[in-house]
Design an enzyme around this catalytic site. Structure first.
Site, PDB file in Angstrom:
ATOM      1  N   GLY A 463      29.530 -11.525  17.094  1.00 43.01           N
ATOM      2  CA  GLY A 463      28.940 -10.442  16.304  1.00 43.01           C
ATOM      3  C   GLY A 463      29.243  -9.087  16.913  1.00 43.01           C
ATOM      4  NE  ARG A 623      42.292   2.908  26.831  1.00 36.98           N
ATOM      5  CZ  ARG A 623      43.594   2.918  26.507  1.00 36.98           C
ATOM      6  NH1 ARG A 623      44.013   2.376  25.392  1.00 36.98           N
ATOM      7  NH2 ARG A 623      44.473   3.453  27.314  1.00 36.98           N
ATOM      8  CB  ILE A 624      35.089   3.829  23.572  1.00 35.09           C
ATOM      9  CG1 ILE A 624      34.087   4.263  24.661  1.00 35.09           C
ATOM     10  CG2 ILE A 624      34.353   3.245  22.356  1.00 35.09           C
ATOM     11  CD1 ILE A 624      33.313   3.144  25.316  1.00 35.09           C
ATOM     12  CE  LYS A 628      31.699   1.974  10.524  1.00 33.82           C
ATOM     13  NZ  LYS A 628      32.453   2.134   9.270  1.00 33.82           N
ATOM     14  CD  GLN A 633      27.861  -5.387  20.460  1.00 35.60           C
ATOM     15  OE1 GLN A 633      27.320  -5.978  21.373  1.00 35.60           O
ATOM     16  NE2 GLN A 633      27.743  -5.777  19.207  1.00 35.60           N
ATOM     17  CD  GLU A 700      25.872  -9.204  28.828  1.00 38.48           C
ATOM     18  OE1 GLU A 700      26.998  -9.113  29.311  1.00 38.48           O
ATOM     19  OE2 GLU A 700      25.110 -10.156  29.040  1.00 38.48           O
TER      20      GLU A 700
HETATM   21 MO1  MOS Z   1      25.651 -12.822  27.239  1.00 44.14          MO
HETATM   22  S1  MOS Z   1      23.677 -12.988  27.852  1.00 44.14           S
HETATM   23  O1  MOS Z   1      26.513 -13.357  28.654  1.00 44.14           O
HETATM   24  O2  MOS Z   1      25.927 -13.803  25.912  1.00 44.14           O
END
Ligand code: MOS
Length: 734
Positions: A463, A623-624, A628, A633, A700
């Site tokens: 996702g 680097r992005i 979008k 995220q 994350e």
């Molecule tokens: Mo992430 S918590 O390593 O899917």
């Protein structure tokens, strides 16, 4: 030629997802499909003494019921159940293996029927007798028996002594409860049985090859006989890193009946799997009057099951982030009668940074110092644990740009000093940190003479936008339009990939695509040069680039050959290259992403109701690739951080050892009405060291630190420090 990397590109799989064309694990069919329902234990610990299936078997449409007594053969050794992500210590759970109950709602029987309603109806008619044993599900009751694992990191100096001698001291205990992932898509598996005994397994997972290897070892099957597919996922967040029990049950059912079987968990059953472990944390910070840190200690107790020792680097984040002469960490595990905890978005950092950054805020109050000033004063250009410099670290700029965008300078430092009508207004901030990881990964590129390329890799797109960034990188590397790129992933037969987790896939797969594209380019050059009169005669591979459907000399753009011509000269219509890319670590740098989060809260003074009108996060993550999907995220992480701070909590009735809010009505997550302005800033961060493309990953970092920023804002608004999350209105009133 337009470049795609760095442009805000909409998801190439977006249309398929919103129109329903994208199929999920529980949506695949098969001729003669059998539907299953799972019976869960009603006790948390003990033995099954009797399972009576007679009444359930009498239900019209029930085909069979599998229990530990009549199941098909499964491996009988612990090692067979160790998937790639399993903890080192302990023995993984084996569903329907024997009579032992290790957690409430443990799967103990699988009802297989011609349709799902019948299966569920019959499941309620399976009668079970237990010999119950005393259980413990409350981490506070296991505090004293919690045990230490391997030391998390070497301590620095004598932190205990330095803390005792410090001019200004803060210590506090912080608590984060168990949280569950609650992805929109429940765990589901459809096993398609072919008459030769081969199976195709549509499974909800973050790692198709991990599941494939696991099934082969649990069921002693040949790799060629098991294909695992997961082309789309409705949210994983770490819950899909390990094979979950429904995939075992579905294969057990298929092997018992020699038919195709589908197993879909109910929402309640989604709480009988892994979770973010609760964490009791004690932090001590000692500083000089000017804010120089003398000591950091961080002790944590987290949660695991009776059968495995799951843990992450729970406390070492505190050691690495800030300059401090001394530091000490301790991490213990408390055994509970629950399933094994597992990774959940930024595992360990989400919980540890909440405590560290709330404690830093308390220290700033004690020092009468601005919280941003304190962090700048303790800023470190080196990982404080290893002493290594960062490959790049633009956190300083995150503080500056985040504070500017938020209007931090308008903050009156005095708690309860800012108001708007009946609301107390609070401003809080925190830092975030995560790892920039990368993993060996293979990519195959097939390029046809008409300038279409297929890029394949067994990774998942959980996702996060992996399909899209893969297409962007491939389009640029191969010099083709985005529409000419076809991405294949989520299939265990594709080139090898580890699980998609740890924010490591974007960096890994992107560099791998570029590497493999270079091999494609070299092959095209070789083919073009089979023509002695080629404009590229004598040009070396490094001097060429793929652009606008041609292979072109970098020095002289007039020397170019189209892809079609190169293939014609070579007498081929398609070329294919596959390469595995590795990321050797030079051992001389620390690789991390960083963020600075600023949050405003409004607290109704009479009722204690907390609202979050705005959060700003400034992120430095190399680097992005796609502003979008990157924005999505980080935004998703920030909203989840709001949940951690104010809403999320898995509630267990310890008398029964059973989760009482195993549904998304009573397990609260932020909904649209809770979410207002979310501002994401990407700070420039060029990194020539971390990997050739300078990519660090974003899945994350968005969540880390957000709970602390909000909790700190609640303190600033109200003058009341709530250290156990979530901060609900009752805690503010008491
Ligand atoms: Mo992430 S918590 O390593 O899917």
């Amino acid at each position: 030629m337009t470049f795609h990397i760095g442009t805000p590109t909409s998801r190439i799989d977006g249309r398929a997802k919103v129109t329903g064309a994208a199929k999920y694990a529980g949506e695949y069919g098969a001729p003669d499909l059998v539907h299953a329902a799972i019976v869960g234990s009603t006790i948390a610990k003990g033995r099954i003494t009797d399972i009576d299936i007679s009444e359930a078997m009498d239900v019209d449409g029930v085909i069979t019921i599998i229990t530990h007594k009549n199941r098909p053969a499964m491996a009988d050794n612990d090692a067979a159940y160790k998937d790639d992500v399993a903890p080192d210590e302990g023995a993984p759970f084996r569903p329907l293996y024997d009579d032992k109950i290790m957690f409430s709602d443990q799967p103990i029987a699988l009802v297989l029927a011609e349709d799902w309603e019948t299966a569920r109806f019959a499941a309620a008619r399976v009668r079970v007798k237990y010999r119950q044993e005393p259980h413990v599900t409350d981490v506070f009751r296991q505090r004293e028996t919690a045990f230490a694992l391997v030391a998390p990191a070497q301590p620095r100096g004598d932190a205990t002594k330095a803390f005792a001698a410090a001019d200004v001291r803060h210590q506090g205990e912080y608590y984060v409860p168990i949280e569950h992932h609650n992805p929109m898509e429940p765990f589901a598996t459809t096993v398609q049985w072919d008459n030769g005994g081969k199976i195709t397994v549509y499974d909800k997972t973050q790692g198709v090859q991990n599941v494939q290897r696991y099934l082969c070892s649990v069921f002693n099957m040949k790799p060629d006989d098991v294909r695992v597919m997961s082309p789309f996922m409705g949210g994983g967040f770490g819950s899909g890193l390990r094979p979950q029990y429904q995939v075992v049950l579905a294969v057990l059912g298929a092997r018992a009946l020699k038919r195709s079987v589908r197993v879909v968990l109910t929402r309640q059953q989604m709480y009988s799997l892994g979770y973010r472990p609760a964490m009791i944390q004690k932090i001590q910070l000692g500083a000089k009057a000017d804010g120089t840190l003398d000591a950091i200690t961080h002790d944590a107790i987290t949660v695991t099951s009776q059968y495995e020792d799951f843990h992450r680097n729970e406390t070492t984040w505190s050691g690495l982030l800030y300059k401090s002469e001394t530091a000490k960490y301790e991490h213990k595990l408390a055994r509970l009668d629950l399933p094994t905890a597992c990774d959940m978005r930024a595992p360990s950092a989400t919980t540890a940074l909440y405590a560290l950054e709330a404690a830093m805020d308390e220290l700033a109050v004690a020092l009468k110092m601005d919280p941003v000033e304190l962090r700048l004063h303790c800023y470190s250009d080196r990982d404080q644990i290893t002493g290594l410099p960062y490959s790049s670290k633009n956190l300083r700029e995150c503080y500056r740009q985040g504070a500017d965008a938020f209007g931090w300078s308008k903050r009156n430092p005095e708690p309860r000093s800012m108001r708007d009508g009946a609301d107390l207004v609070g401003y809080g901030m925190a830092s975030g940190i995560w790892e920039a990881l990368q993993v060996p990964i293979a990519v195959r590129i097939g390029l046809t003479a008409n300038g279409h390329a297929q890029i394949s890799c067994a990774t998942s797109d959980i996702g996060t936008g992996t399909y899209t960034i893969m297409a962007q990188v491939a389009a640029d590397a191969l010099g083709l339009p985005l529409d000419n790129i076809d991405i294949k992933l989520g299939d265990s037969t594709l080139p090898q990939s580890p699980v998609e987790g740890g924010s490591w896939i974007a960096a890994s797969v992107s560099n791998a695509i570029v590497n493999t594209s270079n091999a494609v380019r070299n092959e095209l050059l070789r083919l073009a040069q089979t023509d002695p009169n080629s404009p590229l005669a004598g040009v070396s591979p490094d001097e060429t680039v793929l652009t606008n459907g041609t292979i072109t000399s970098k020095k002289d753009p007039n020397r170019a050959v189209s892809i079609a011509d190169a293939m014609r000269h070579g007498n081929v219509e398609r070329i294919e290259q596959e390469k595995t890319t590795e990321f050797p670590n030079d051992g001389k740098h620390a690789h991390n992403t960083h963020s600075a989060i600023f949050a405003e809260v409004r607290v109704d003074e009479q009722l204690g109701v907390i609202r979050v009108p705005r959060i700003v996060s400034a992120v430095a993550a190399g680097r992005i690739l796609n502003p979008k999907t990157a924005h999505s995220q980080v935004m998703g992480g920030m909203i989840w951080g709001m949940g951690v701070a104010l809403l999320e909590e898995t509630l267990i009735d310890h008398h029964f050892g059973r989760i009482m809010n195993a549904n998304i009505a009573e397990y609260h997550v932020p909904v649209n009405a809770d979410v207002h302005d979310i501002d994401v800033i990407f700070v420039d961060e060029q990194d020539d060291i971390v990997n050739p493309m300078g990519i660090k990953g974003l899945g994350e970092i968005g969540i880390v630190g957000v709970a602390a920023a909000i909790a700190n804002a609640v303190y600033h608004a109200t003058g009341k420090r709530v250290r156990d999350l979530p901060i609900t209105l009752d805690k503010l009133q008491s």
